[in-house]
Design a protein around this motif. Structure first.
Motif, PDB file in Angstrom:
ATOM      1  N   LEU A 145       0.763  -1.418  -0.099  1.00  0.00           N
ATOM      2  CA  LEU A 145       0.007   0.058  -0.127  1.00  0.00           C
ATOM      3  C   LEU A 145       0.762   1.215   0.044  1.00  0.00           C
ATOM      4  CD1 LEU A 145      -2.576  -1.205   2.409  1.00  0.00           C
ATOM      5  CD2 LEU A 145      -2.910  -0.660  -0.045  1.00  0.00           C
ATOM      6  N   LEU A 146       2.055   1.217   0.752  1.00  0.00           N
ATOM      7  CA  LEU A 146       2.779   2.370   0.771  1.00  0.00           C
ATOM      8  C   LEU A 146       3.532   2.474  -0.558  1.00  0.00           C
ATOM      9  CD1 LEU A 146       4.688   4.406   2.578  1.00  0.00           C
ATOM     10  CD2 LEU A 146       6.184   2.484   3.011  1.00  0.00           C
ATOM     11  N   LYS A 147       3.963   1.441  -1.257  1.00  0.00           N
ATOM     12  CA  LYS A 147       4.542   1.561  -2.603  1.00  0.00           C
ATOM     13  C   LYS A 147       3.601   2.498  -3.561  1.00  0.00           C
ATOM     14  CE  LYS A 147       7.208  -1.580  -5.590  1.00  0.00           C
ATOM     15  NZ  LYS A 147       7.223  -3.095  -5.727  1.00  0.00           N
ATOM     16  N   LYS A 148       2.315   1.954  -3.299  1.00  0.00           N
ATOM     17  CA  LYS A 148       1.443   2.934  -4.269  1.00  0.00           C
ATOM     18  C   LYS A 148       1.326   4.262  -3.975  1.00  0.00           C
ATOM     19  CE  LYS A 148      -2.924   0.259  -5.626  1.00  0.00           C
ATOM     20  NZ  LYS A 148      -3.825  -0.481  -4.848  1.00  0.00           N
ATOM     21  N   ARG A 149       1.544   4.735  -2.832  1.00  0.00           N
ATOM     22  CA  ARG A 149       1.136   5.895  -2.370  1.00  0.00           C
ATOM     23  C   ARG A 149       2.515   6.875  -2.755  1.00  0.00           C
ATOM     24  NH1 ARG A 149      -3.141   7.096   1.248  1.00  0.00           N
ATOM     25  NH2 ARG A 149      -2.088   8.897   1.754  1.00  0.00           N
ATOM     26  N   LEU A 150       3.685   6.252  -2.804  1.00  0.00           N
ATOM     27  CA  LEU A 150       4.934   6.782  -3.343  1.00  0.00           C
ATOM     28  C   LEU A 150       5.255   6.397  -4.839  1.00  0.00           C
ATOM     29  CD1 LEU A 150       7.000   5.814  -0.069  1.00  0.00           C
ATOM     30  CD2 LEU A 150       5.928   7.805  -0.520  1.00  0.00           C
ATOM     31  N   PRO A 151       4.633   7.074  -5.707  1.00  0.00           N
ATOM     32  CA  PRO A 151       4.853   6.714  -7.407  1.00  0.00           C
ATOM     33  C   PRO A 151       6.138   7.172  -7.630  1.00  0.00           C
ATOM     34  CG  PRO A 151       3.104   8.485  -6.949  1.00  0.00           C
ATOM     35  CD  PRO A 151       3.720   8.055  -5.326  1.00  0.00           C
ATOM     36  N   HIS A 152       6.770   8.189  -7.008  1.00  0.00           N
ATOM     37  CA  HIS A 152       8.000   8.648  -7.725  1.00  0.00           C
ATOM     38  C   HIS A 152       9.107   8.442  -6.746  1.00  0.00           C
ATOM     39  CE1 HIS A 152       5.089  10.520 -10.299  1.00  0.00           C
ATOM     40  NE2 HIS A 152       4.566  11.074  -9.546  1.00  0.00           N
ATOM     41  N   ILE A 153       9.291   7.375  -6.109  1.00  0.00           N
ATOM     42  CA  ILE A 153      10.589   7.070  -5.315  1.00  0.00           C
ATOM     43  C   ILE A 153      11.792   6.617  -6.219  1.00  0.00           C
ATOM     44  CG2 ILE A 153       9.425   6.883  -3.090  1.00  0.00           C
ATOM     45  CD1 ILE A 153       9.549   3.763  -3.702  1.00  0.00           C
ATOM     46  N   SER A 211      14.795   2.851  -3.247  1.00  0.00           N
ATOM     47  CA  SER A 211      13.922   2.807  -2.389  1.00  0.00           C
ATOM     48  C   SER A 211      12.829   1.463  -2.782  1.00  0.00           C
ATOM     49  CB  SER A 211      13.361   3.942  -2.194  1.00  0.00           C
ATOM     50  OG  SER A 211      13.927   5.096  -1.680  1.00  0.00           O
ATOM     51  N   THR A 212      12.568   1.651  -3.872  1.00  0.00           N
ATOM     52  CA  THR A 212      11.573   0.561  -4.651  1.00  0.00           C
ATOM     53  C   THR A 212      12.285  -0.748  -4.432  1.00  0.00           C
ATOM     54  OG1 THR A 212      11.089   1.886  -6.304  1.00  0.00           O
ATOM     55  CG2 THR A 212      10.470  -0.215  -6.574  1.00  0.00           C
ATOM     56  N   HIS A 213      13.392  -0.967  -4.527  1.00  0.00           N
ATOM     57  CA  HIS A 213      14.162  -2.203  -4.159  1.00  0.00           C
ATOM     58  C   HIS A 213      14.247  -2.556  -2.789  1.00  0.00           C
ATOM     59  CE1 HIS A 213      17.430  -5.502  -3.892  1.00  0.00           C
ATOM     60  NE2 HIS A 213      17.908  -4.568  -3.161  1.00  0.00           N
ATOM     61  N   TYR A 214      14.192  -1.634  -1.782  1.00  0.00           N
ATOM     62  CA  TYR A 214      14.312  -2.023  -0.422  1.00  0.00           C
ATOM     63  C   TYR A 214      13.112  -2.362  -0.233  1.00  0.00           C
ATOM     64  CZ  TYR A 214      18.609   0.413   0.255  1.00  0.00           C
ATOM     65  OH  TYR A 214      19.898   0.781   0.279  1.00  0.00           O
ATOM     66  N   LEU A 215      11.778  -1.724  -0.677  1.00  0.00           N
ATOM     67  CA  LEU A 215      10.425  -2.221  -0.447  1.00  0.00           C
ATOM     68  C   LEU A 215      10.212  -3.743  -0.901  1.00  0.00           C
ATOM     69  CD1 LEU A 215       8.372   1.134  -0.913  1.00  0.00           C
ATOM     70  CD2 LEU A 215       8.982   0.031   1.126  1.00  0.00           C
ATOM     71  N   THR A 216      10.898  -3.776  -2.120  1.00  0.00           N
ATOM     72  CA  THR A 216      10.389  -5.187  -2.658  1.00  0.00           C
ATOM     73  C   THR A 216      11.073  -6.189  -1.709  1.00  0.00           C
ATOM     74  OG1 THR A 216      10.546  -4.062  -4.855  1.00  0.00           O
ATOM     75  CG2 THR A 216      10.966  -6.564  -4.830  1.00  0.00           C
ATOM     76  N   VAL A 217      12.352  -5.878  -1.319  1.00  0.00           N
ATOM     77  CA  VAL A 217      13.012  -6.998  -0.481  1.00  0.00           C
ATOM     78  C   VAL A 217      12.427  -7.239   0.585  1.00  0.00           C
ATOM     79  CG1 VAL A 217      15.216  -7.230   1.168  1.00  0.00           C
ATOM     80  CG2 VAL A 217      15.462  -6.449  -1.157  1.00  0.00           C
TER      81      VAL A 217
END
Lengths: 538, 164
Positions: A339-347, A351-357
């Motif tokens: 849900l967080l990833k969705k709210r941060l479309p421009h990271i 950061s995307t990698h961290y969230l994926t991990v």
């Protein structure tokens, strides 16, 4: 008897009777008439014979005794004709001796009758003299003693039989005449108490005083009861024998009652059952000890069971907590990261990698937990036992696996698999894991080949296998691959929770079977599964 | 198909409530989602007691029921629903973290209509919510007594609201 009862023996050549004699004769005859009647009616046979033994006259009883129809059949015949040939001379000698005036006793003899029957007679001969004192003949009194002789014979045989029984039986015998208080104790009876026949008097005292105090009352009561109710009599009791020790005895007995129903006699047997009693006491003791031992074992077992139950309950609580409370936070982390990833479309990419991990890591944790729970539950849940068609399950599992591996070049070589006894759901898990493993570890192959088939089956078990031409592994680690959470490859190489083969082995073990593997690095692996034809406990 | 109906979500964990509502915000299937934060509150709502004494008589089209909750757990709630003359036909979907066989069997034994395990993976979770919403919120015909009067609305259409 005919009149005149006694014909003058004319052939003896005596003088004709004088008138006075005739008178005397007639007078005497008149006087003797009642006597003649008595003789005629007598139950004893009476024969009048002359000196030659020729029968001159007989009474009715004699006719009956000698089994003739009328006196005519006897009169004029020799008395010896009616005797058995072997008795003739003896009877003749006896009669002649009597006639000669010798004082000898009565003669008993056996008589053969025309009917073939035999009768016993007692013979008594009295000499008859004429007025000059010269013997002219005799009177033979025949008494029928057949019945007496037969009674005597029966008694003799009975006594013989009793003596024989006394000698032959190993039981002691006792006999109590209740009216006279006479007691008979057989030699064997006394021998059982340690005495010779003459060493122990035949007294009731010798029984009662030797009875064990504890047995005294009920033995006497049993006797009273038998004599009163005529029930069967069998008692066990202890008697003090010569050495002073008590031996166990068993006695059967039988009373005898008179016409008035009063007991007059009781007799019975005596058998030493000490050995039997001791054996059964020994057995009882053994049973008691074994029972006590069993009770102790049971108590220990119950304690262990209780302990196990406690551990099981704890384990259940732990798995419950894992199932409910540990899975939830993982879901939250994964969900909210997404849900967080969705709210941060421009990271940025990092950061995307961290969230994926983060998301992948917790997801992997969820997979592990699910696998672990499956392992625990499958190990504990009740097993079904039905006919399982492995071939059918294999077709379904292979289809699913092949669908999931679409795009890859896999050759399936599936032989026929046997039916086995077991839990269908659990065996499906086994096949799914083994087939998925084969698919997974052949991933690097351009052309994968997966073979399923049956091999090495015996009358007790069926053996089947799943073979692949995948990456294989070093056989020195073979023992480790069935351990929980143990992997021979890095997770980055092949995904998985590391629990599959542990679960497979657990299921096979619960089916009473075995699993083993043959492999070589880069040369694929073959998993063998042996299942008993009849599942244990089934 | 009536859009007046609402769902009752019985869930003690705020995170779960939030996840569920986040998904339903994107894919609304009922005009209203009522949330009860434990079994006791769920029963108060269903039996119109306490704070819910004055609510409308409408019954939810489905109850999404968690099992492990403080005070009154999901099994107890289910039991009371099934023994009440008014509520006995109410569709109840167990929605839980556990796929323990014991929990599954107990739920069906008590008369649950379905048993759904919340997936760890969020994509699967979204799919699950959509499945439930599509089926229990739209496809399924609830028993007559649970459907509200036709045309009436008790909240903004397509906009779930939360009550505690």
């Amino acid at each position: 008897m005919r009149a005149p009862p006694v014909e003058p023996p004319r052939q003896q050549g005596h003088d004709p009777m004088s008138p006075s004699m005739i008178w005397a004769h007639e007078h005497l005859a008149a006087e003797l008439r009642p006597l003649a009647v008595a003789i005629r009616m007598s139950a004893d046979g009476v024969l009048v014979i002359d000196l030659n033994g020729t029968i001159r006259d007989v009474n009715d009883a004699a006719v009956v005794f000698l089994n003739r129809q009328s006196p005519d059949e006897l009169i004029g015949k020799s008395v010896v004709d009616f005797l058995l040939p072997e008795d003739r001379s003896e009877v003749l000698v006896n009669v002649q001796k009597r006639l000669a005036g010798e004082q000898i006793g009565n003669l008993e003899f056996e008589l053969g009758l025309a009917t073939g029957e035999r009768r016993w007679g007692e013979l008594q001969t009295t000499v008859m003299n004429d007025v000059h004192g010269q013997p002219v003949g005799g009177v033979v009194v025949l008494r029928d003693i057949t019945r007496r002789r037969r009674t005597e014979e029966a008694l003799r045989q009975s006594q013989e039989r009793f003596a024989l029984i006394l000698r032959s039986t190993n039981d002691g015998l006792w006999d109590h005449d209740i009216t006279t208080h006479e007691i008979f104790l057989s030699p064997t009876y006394k021998k059982k108490l340690g005495y010779a026949d003459h060493e122990l008097a035949n007294t009731l005292e010798n029984f009662e005083s030797r009875l064990h105090p504890d047995d005294h009352d009920y033995v006497l009561e049993a006797v009273r009861e038998h004599l009163r109710d005529r029930t069967s009599f069998r008692v066990e009791f202890r008697l003090r024998i010569r050495s002073g020790e008590y031996h166990w005895f068993e006695s059967y007995g039988q009373g005898l009652w008179n016409d008035a129903g009063q007991p007059i006699r009781m007799a019975g047997s005596l058998r030493d059952i000490t050995a039997r009693k001791e054996a059964s006491a020994y057995l009882e003791q053994q049973v008691k000890e074994r029972t006590a031992e069993l009770a102790r074992t049971n108590a220990t077992l119950a304690a262990h069971v209780h302990e196990l139950e406690t551990v099981n309950q704890e384990l259940e609580a732990v798995t419950d907590t894992i199932a409910h409370d540990l899975r939830a936070p993982i879901r939250y982390v994964h969900g909210f990261v997404r849900l967080l990833k969705k709210r941060l479309p421009h990271i940025d990419a990092k950061s995307t990698h961290y969230l994926t991990v983060i998301a992948d890591a917790v997801k992997q944790m969820g997979v592990q937990i699910d696998a672990l729970l499956t392992f625990v539950w499958t190990g504990r849940k009740d097993m079904q036992r039905t006919q399982v068609m492995l071939g059918q399950i294999v077709r379904e599992v292979v289809k699913k696996s092949a669908d999931a591996a679409q795009g890859r070049d896999i050759t399936w070589d599936i032989g026929s698999l046997p039916d086995v006894q077991g839990d269908p759901a659990m065996l499906r898990i086994v096949l799914t894991h083994l087939i998925d493993n084969a698919v997974k570890y052949t991933q690097p192959r351009v052309s994968a080949r997966i073979t399923l088939g049956c091999s090495l089956s015996t009358e007790h078990e069926v053996v089947w296998f799943v073979r692949d031409n995948g990456v294989g592994f070093d056989m020195q680690y073979a023992h480790k691959i069935f351990a929980v959470f143990h992997r021979l490859h890095r997770p980055e190489e092949f995904a998985g929770a590391g629990i599959g083969l542990a679960l497979v082995r657990r299921i096979i073990q619960r089916h009473g079977g075995r699993i083993w593997v043959e492999a070589a690095v880069d040369h694929g692996a073959t998993f063998y599964v042996a299942l008993p034809r009849l599942a244990p406990g089934g | 198909m009536s859009h007046t109906q609402h769902m009752l979500l019985v869930e003690d964990n705020q995170n779960d409530v939030e996840l569920m509502l986040a998904v339903l915000e994107e894919f609304p299937f009922a005009n209203e989602v009522v949330v009860a934060l434990d079994g006791a509150e769920a029963l108060d709502y269903l039996f119109r007691r306490e704070q819910f004494a004055t609510r409308s008589e409408d019954l939810p089209c489905v109850v999404l029921l968690d099992i492990k909750m403080p005070k009154v757990n999901g099994f107890e709630v289910l039991k009371q629903i099934r023994t009440d003359a008014q509520l006995r036909w109410l569709p109840v979907v167990m929605l839980t973290s556990s796929r323990a066989e014991r929990d599954i069997m107990e739920s069906y034994a008590l008369g649950a209509n379905a048993y759904v395990v919340k997936p760890v993976d969020f994509d699967e979770y979204v799919e699950m919510v959509k499945d439930i919403g599509r089926f229990w919120g739209r496809r399924n015909e609830p028993p007559l007594s649970t459907a509200g009067p036709g045309g009436e609305t008790s909240g903004p259409i397509n906009s779930p609201t939360v009550r505690h």
